[in-house]
Scaffold this motif. Sequence first.
Motif, short mmCIF file in Angstrom:
data_model
loop_
_atom_site.label_atom_id
_atom_site.label_comp_id
_atom_site.label_asym_id
_atom_site.label_seq_id
_atom_site.Cartn_x
_atom_site.Cartn_y
_atom_site.Cartn_z
N SER A 101 6.90 -1.70 -5.31
CA SER A 101 5.78 -2.08 -4.44
C SER A 101 5.02 -0.86 -3.93
N ILE A 102 5.72 0.26 -3.73
CA ILE A 102 5.06 1.49 -3.31
C ILE A 102 4.22 2.05 -4.45
N MET A 103 4.78 2.06 -5.64
CA MET A 103 4.06 2.59 -6.80
C MET A 103 2.90 1.69 -7.22
N PHE A 104 2.91 0.46 -6.76
CA PHE A 104 1.91 -0.51 -7.21
C PHE A 104 0.51 -0.16 -6.77
N GLN A 105 0.37 0.84 -5.91
CA GLN A 105 -0.95 1.32 -5.53
C GLN A 105 -1.75 1.76 -6.75
N VAL A 106 -1.04 2.20 -7.79
CA VAL A 106 -1.70 2.59 -9.04
C VAL A 106 -2.47 1.40 -9.62
N ILE A 107 -1.88 0.21 -9.56
CA ILE A 107 -2.52 -0.99 -10.09
C ILE A 107 -3.60 -1.48 -9.13
N ILE A 108 -3.31 -1.44 -7.84
CA ILE A 108 -4.27 -1.91 -6.84
C ILE A 108 -5.58 -1.13 -6.94
N GLU A 109 -5.50 0.16 -7.20
CA GLU A 109 -6.69 1.00 -7.23
C GLU A 109 -7.13 1.40 -8.63
N THR A 110 -6.63 0.71 -9.63
CA THR A 110 -6.98 1.11 -11.00
C THR A 110 -8.47 1.07 -11.27
N SER A 111 -9.19 0.15 -10.62
CA SER A 111 -10.63 0.04 -10.83
C SER A 111 -11.41 0.91 -9.86
N ILE A 112 -10.71 1.65 -9.00
CA ILE A 112 -11.37 2.46 -7.97
C ILE A 112 -11.11 3.95 -8.17
N GLU A 113 -9.84 4.35 -8.19
CA GLU A 113 -9.49 5.77 -8.27
C GLU A 113 -8.13 5.94 -8.92
N GLU A 114 -7.89 7.11 -9.47
CA GLU A 114 -6.61 7.43 -10.11
C GLU A 114 -5.56 7.71 -9.05
N ARG A 118 9.11 10.81 -0.21
CA ARG A 118 9.11 9.46 0.36
C ARG A 118 10.14 8.57 -0.31
N VAL A 119 10.15 8.59 -1.63
CA VAL A 119 11.11 7.76 -2.37
C VAL A 119 12.53 8.25 -2.14
N GLY A 120 12.71 9.57 -2.08
CA GLY A 120 14.03 10.14 -1.83
C GLY A 120 14.59 9.70 -0.48
N TYR A 121 13.77 9.81 0.56
CA TYR A 121 14.19 9.35 1.89
C TYR A 121 14.45 7.85 1.89
N LEU A 122 13.62 7.10 1.17
CA LEU A 122 13.77 5.65 1.11
C LEU A 122 15.12 5.26 0.50
N ILE A 123 15.47 5.90 -0.60
CA ILE A 123 16.75 5.60 -1.26
C ILE A 123 17.91 5.98 -0.36
N LEU A 124 17.81 7.13 0.32
CA LEU A 124 18.87 7.57 1.22
C LEU A 124 19.05 6.58 2.37
N TYR A 151 11.02 4.77 6.30
CA TYR A 151 11.71 3.80 7.14
C TYR A 151 10.85 2.55 7.35
N ALA A 152 9.54 2.73 7.51
CA ALA A 152 8.64 1.59 7.71
C ALA A 152 8.66 0.67 6.49
N TYR A 153 8.64 1.25 5.30
CA TYR A 153 8.66 0.42 4.09
C TYR A 153 10.02 -0.25 3.91
N LEU A 154 11.08 0.41 4.35
CA LEU A 154 12.39 -0.23 4.31
C LEU A 154 12.43 -1.42 5.26
N MET A 155 11.79 -1.28 6.42
CA MET A 155 11.73 -2.40 7.36
C MET A 155 10.93 -3.57 6.80
N VAL A 156 9.88 -3.27 6.06
CA VAL A 156 9.11 -4.33 5.40
C VAL A 156 10.01 -5.10 4.44
#
Length: 442
Positions: free
Chosen positions: A397-410, A424-430, A172-177
């Motif tokens: 934008s949620i999945m983009f954490q993979v890119i944000i942390e690519t040089s830090i952690e998997e 999380r994604v399921g609730y978001l879509i609903l 819900y928080a990400y939907l509000m964003v």
Amino acid sequence: MVYILILFLIIIFFISFTVTGQDLLSPWVISCLMFILSALFIVPNIESWNVNLRFFTIITILVGLCSFGFGEMIVRKLTYQKAQAQAINQKTTSKEQIHIHYSILLFFIIFMAIVTYFYYNQVLHLAYAAGYTPSSELPMLRFARIATTSNIMDTVRTNKLLGQCVILSYSYAYLMVYILVHNLIFGKFKKYYILYILPIMIFLVQVILTGGRTQFIYLVGSCLLTFFIMYQIKIGWKFTQNIRYVKNAIVVFIVMLLVFYVLGTFTGKTSKLNLIETMSIYTGSSIVAFDIFLHSNMNSPTNIMYSAKLFGSNTLFGIYDVLRIIGFRVPNLVNQAEFVSLGAYETNIYTSYMRYIKDFSYLGFILIEIFLGFLFSFMYQKIKIVNRSSILIVIYSIMFQVIIETSIEERFFMNVLSLGYVSRVGYLILLYLLLVKIRVRR
């Protein structure tokens, strides 16, 4: 060798920036920037960390970035004609505001406040299980963090329904964003938008209660990325605002660093380190640790790359969790890597590349980077071609954490491909379908 690495990373960055048409939002371009950022944080610590990067490490990092870029360029080649046919350089005509009824907004604010209260009590219970007392010198969240990252969790019962409510709060928080950014880009700020902001603030309290700080980084990164994409949709994907993007990103990054450091006081993580030391460890130490890993791997008689008991045991935690839930006898894997010493400091982050190489060999590492470049570029190009505000932007934008942390952690296999993120994604879509899509159609 650190300066040579930075030089090569800058070269790769300009290559990616040029071949993508000066697209500063390109996943490949941002991946290069993240490695440059990590490398820059090594510079003030070269002596204290006893840094001596090997040329093979530099080559491996460059191969990883080029492989990711190859995957992205495949997508851009395949979608070029379709992108031209859709005339993505034209401004969008979709400027309809998204409005949710006051009663629904108030309901979710009360719901999230109640969830946060019970979540606090659960965290406090975990802290007590780890030895916390009101007179303890360390903060309560420090003990709770110890409990969640050790075998203590096996002896403490947690409320599964509460866990699902926390996940729902996240969605819900990400939907509000998304709604807030959409309305601000295509309209003006209105007083009742505070009802969209409050759930985000309550979610930040829940983030603090987790004892970690990465979710805060993900939220800030998601807000920034969502804003930039929405703005590009509005102006017709004209990259004449790159300087403005850079300025905004730098300001947000500085503020984020300060908040990140302050949040560490809640868990005692920053009690012995200043701001620069903290950010150096969390951002720059990964490349140095990766260099140590590669050197140990090349000189180990047993070759640690193939010493894992289970296939993908350093990355496929989510898949093994599912197998264990449905009845397979799979051990509970520990996702934390071993600590290595960097002078007087320690770190256990090795970039995303280490886990791929350790589990799938160098060939697997290259193939995974090509796949990730393909996947993220496909989603990004889809957003550009559709050229309107949609749920895909939030998921991306949620999945983009993979890119944000690519040089830090998997983060792709460890986080995105996990039951928690699927929920999380399921609730978001609903929530999007119930609160946005259906109401907009009305």
